[in-house]
Scaffold this active site. Structure first.
Site, PDB file in Angstrom:
ATOM      1  N   HIS B  24       0.828  -1.245   0.095  1.00  0.00           N
ATOM      2  CA  HIS B  24       0.426   0.117  -0.244  1.00  0.00           C
ATOM      3  C   HIS B  24       0.667   1.059  -0.158  1.00  0.00           C
ATOM      4  O   HIS B  24       0.493   2.263   0.834  1.00  0.00           O
ATOM      5  CB  HIS B  24      -0.681   0.008   0.786  1.00  0.00           C
ATOM      6  N   HIS B  80     -11.080  -9.546  -6.549  1.00  0.00           N
ATOM      7  CA  HIS B  80     -10.790  -8.197  -6.214  1.00  0.00           C
ATOM      8  C   HIS B  80     -10.101  -7.297  -6.671  1.00  0.00           C
ATOM      9  O   HIS B  80      -9.448  -7.778  -7.226  1.00  0.00           O
ATOM     10  CB  HIS B  80      -9.993  -8.187  -4.649  1.00  0.00           C
ATOM     11  N   GLU B  82      -8.388  -5.089  -6.290  1.00  0.00           N
ATOM     12  CA  GLU B  82      -7.357  -4.129  -5.773  1.00  0.00           C
ATOM     13  C   GLU B  82      -5.793  -4.847  -6.751  1.00  0.00           C
ATOM     14  O   GLU B  82      -5.409  -5.569  -7.266  1.00  0.00           O
ATOM     15  CB  GLU B  82      -6.481  -4.500  -4.608  1.00  0.00           C
ATOM     16  N   ASP B  84      -2.826  -5.511  -7.314  1.00  0.00           N
ATOM     17  CA  ASP B  84      -2.001  -6.466  -6.791  1.00  0.00           C
ATOM     18  C   ASP B  84      -2.399  -8.101  -6.800  1.00  0.00           C
ATOM     19  O   ASP B  84      -1.950  -9.257  -6.916  1.00  0.00           O
ATOM     20  CB  ASP B  84      -1.262  -6.865  -5.037  1.00  0.00           C
ATOM     21  N   HIS B 146     -11.979  -6.530   1.924  1.00  0.00           N
ATOM     22  CA  HIS B 146     -11.751  -5.216   2.644  1.00  0.00           C
ATOM     23  C   HIS B 146     -12.008  -3.931   1.990  1.00  0.00           C
ATOM     24  O   HIS B 146     -11.684  -2.470   1.920  1.00  0.00           O
ATOM     25  CB  HIS B 146     -10.303  -4.657   3.410  1.00  0.00           C
ATOM     26  N   ASP B 165      -8.966 -11.276   0.228  1.00  0.00           N
ATOM     27  CA  ASP B 165      -7.711 -11.059   0.841  1.00  0.00           C
ATOM     28  C   ASP B 165      -8.386 -11.729   1.868  1.00  0.00           C
ATOM     29  O   ASP B 165      -7.398 -11.482   3.113  1.00  0.00           O
ATOM     30  CB  ASP B 165      -7.856  -9.621   0.876  1.00  0.00           C
ATOM     31  N   TYR B 193      -2.262  -8.608   9.600  1.00  0.00           N
ATOM     32  CA  TYR B 193      -2.487  -8.140   8.750  1.00  0.00           C
ATOM     33  C   TYR B 193      -4.348  -7.812   8.586  1.00  0.00           C
ATOM     34  O   TYR B 193      -4.163  -6.778   8.291  1.00  0.00           O
ATOM     35  CB  TYR B 193      -2.797  -9.712   7.502  1.00  0.00           C
ATOM     36  N   HIS B 226      -3.000 -13.892  -0.150  1.00  0.00           N
ATOM     37  CA  HIS B 226      -1.537 -13.491   0.221  1.00  0.00           C
ATOM     38  C   HIS B 226      -1.647 -14.724   1.751  1.00  0.00           C
ATOM     39  O   HIS B 226      -2.157 -14.963   2.087  1.00  0.00           O
ATOM     40  CB  HIS B 226      -1.582 -12.345   0.939  1.00  0.00           C
TER      41      HIS B 226
END
Lengths: 53, 398
Positions: B24, B80, B82, B84, B146, B165, B193, B226
């Site tokens: 992030h 998701h 995002e 990554d 999230h 996540d 996390y 992850h």
């Protein structure tokens, strides 16, 4: 009619404006929003909103 | 590394990022790297569930190639948006241009504003199913777990949950499964996390846990995006999430401080002694030499946060400000706070810190403690006594 704030992202539902993204007419109170209505910004449900004073 | 088999026909095809230090942007220090977990399901319809961060696209594609020609991918599930997990999507779409993407409406809107690709989408909702042949996927939307677009994918026949996540850890490892890596290490990274990403969303976490439990679906394995895959004991992380999200605490205190000429440091060490004398697990953190996410991890299960700073310019040291700001955003629930510090002429640090603790939702456990100039033995004893009194508050239920 009271405004309600999303506890998660801070979006404020204003009955005077409604929610055009979900076809909610201006003048619709928070209580009258359908139960499956969600926050237009972050997607959480009505139960995650708090009435503003 | 070869692809790793999870279940018959289901493979890990992700990437290991041993070097990742900041996640992030500069916000989140990852001490042990991370992995980007991507999964390939080989059925009548070949399906990729999530992708990897863009710099690792080649690594992922090579792993897929060891199983099947990437051009044969029919479906891509994006849990998701995002980057990554989606940075490698443009590369995958080049190799499999006819692949159809399955994701939530918010994910589709976000992907269009990230990659501007002319891709084929199908929007799914909670309860939507996708038949792959022998297997069927079902989807559970998880808004704000999230991000607004987040969802979980469940492989019905294999009782395999792919929650992206959720339940993840930033932990690079040569191994892919929970039974191959030290449990304490996995749980430490899982808690880091949770503390840094999911903590302010705890109310939603609890509701989602209840919703998934209410579905009555068996879960034999949890494959997050992850870190390690929960194969041996998926219940361990579900139970931990319930505990963290409920705000349960241990008789533990974290003393976060900084100092100018050592007086506040001396006070901090004596306060730790007082807390420990009453059997409270007290941990000392000098803020200028620690990562914020280390502190928030320490705070996850602590009942009491004590902050200390000398008075400077009628307030606290500015080095505490980022911590106190972020504390407000994390919205701790059912936690106690207290403030202390030394001063020379005027006061102000304790009052300023107390105001910020209360603004973050903590309940003050007692009066703040301020000492003039350099504490003598009597001053240090007053710190120990202050610690002992706080410790008794920590152990009260409430």
């Amino acid at each position: 009619m009271e405004k309600w704030e999303c506890d998660v992202c801070g979006y404020i539902y204003d009955p005077a404006e409604g929610d055009s993204s979900a076809g909610i007419e201006p003048g619709t109170s928070f209580e009258d929003l359908p139960e499956d209505w969600v926050c237009p910004d972050c997607g959480v449900g009505k139960e995650d909103f708090t009435k503003l004073d | 590394m070869e692809p790793v088999l999870l279940k018959e026909g289901i493979y890990w095809v992700g990437a290991i990022d041993w070097d990742m230090q900041y996640f992030h942007g500069p916000v989140y220090k990852t001490h042990r790297g991370t992995t980007y977990n991507s999964y390939l399901i080989v059925d009548e319809k070949v399906t990729l569930v999530d992708a990897v961060y863009a710099p690792f696209a080649g690594e992922m594609v090579e792993r897929i190639r060891k199983i099947i020609d990437p051009a044969r991918i029919d479906y891509i599930v994006v849990n998701h948006l995002e980057t990554d997990h989606t940075g490698a999507l443009p590369e995958v779409m080049k190799l499999a241009p006819k692949a159809k993407i399955f994701c939530t409406a918010r994910c589709k809107a976000g992907l269009e504003k990230h990659y501007y690709g002319n891709w084929d989408y199908e929007v799914v909702k909670t309860g939507s199913e996708l038949a792959l042949g022998r297997r069927t996927l079902s989807f559970i939307e998880a808004p704000m777990l999230h991000w607004p677009d987040s969802m979980f994918t469940y492989v019905q026949e294999d009782a395999l949950l792919m929650p992206n996540d959720a339940f993840g850890q930033h932990l690079a490892s040569a191994f892919r499964f929970d039974d191959e890596v030290e449990t304490d290490l996995i749980m430490e990274e899982a808690s880091r996390y949770y503390a840094n990403i999911l903590y302010p969303l705890s109310k939603l976490v609890l509701k989602k846990l209840d919703e998934v439990a209410g579905l009555g679906i068996p879960i034999s394995m949890i494959a997050p995006s992850h870190g390690v895959i929960w194969r041996k004991n998926p219940g361990r992380i579900i139970e931990a999430y319930r505990r963290w999200a409920s705000g349960e605490w241990l008789p533990r205190a974290v003393v976060v401080y900084d100092t100018m000429w050592g007086s506040t440091a001396a006070m901090a060490r004596s306060i730790i002694e007082g807390l420990a004398a009453e059997k409270v697990d007290a941990r000392l953190v000098k803020i200028s030499i620690r990562d914020l996410n280390h502190i928030f991890t320490e705070l996850l299960e602590a009942r009491l946060l004590v902050v200390g700073s000398p008075t400077v310019n009628r307030s606290h040291l500015s080095v505490l400000s980022p911590f106190l700001d972020e504390l407000t955003g994390l919205k701790p629930v059912n936690r106690l706070g207290a403030a202390f510090g030394s001063y020379g002429w005027s006061r102000g640090a304790v009052k300023a810190m107390e105001g910020k603790l209360e603004a973050a939702g903590l309940t003050l456990a007692g009066e703040g403690l301020e000492l003039l100039w350099v504490p003598d033995e009597a001053g240090l004893e007053s710190c120990r006594e202050w610690g002992r009194v706080l410790a008794r508050k920590v152990k009260e239920q409430g």
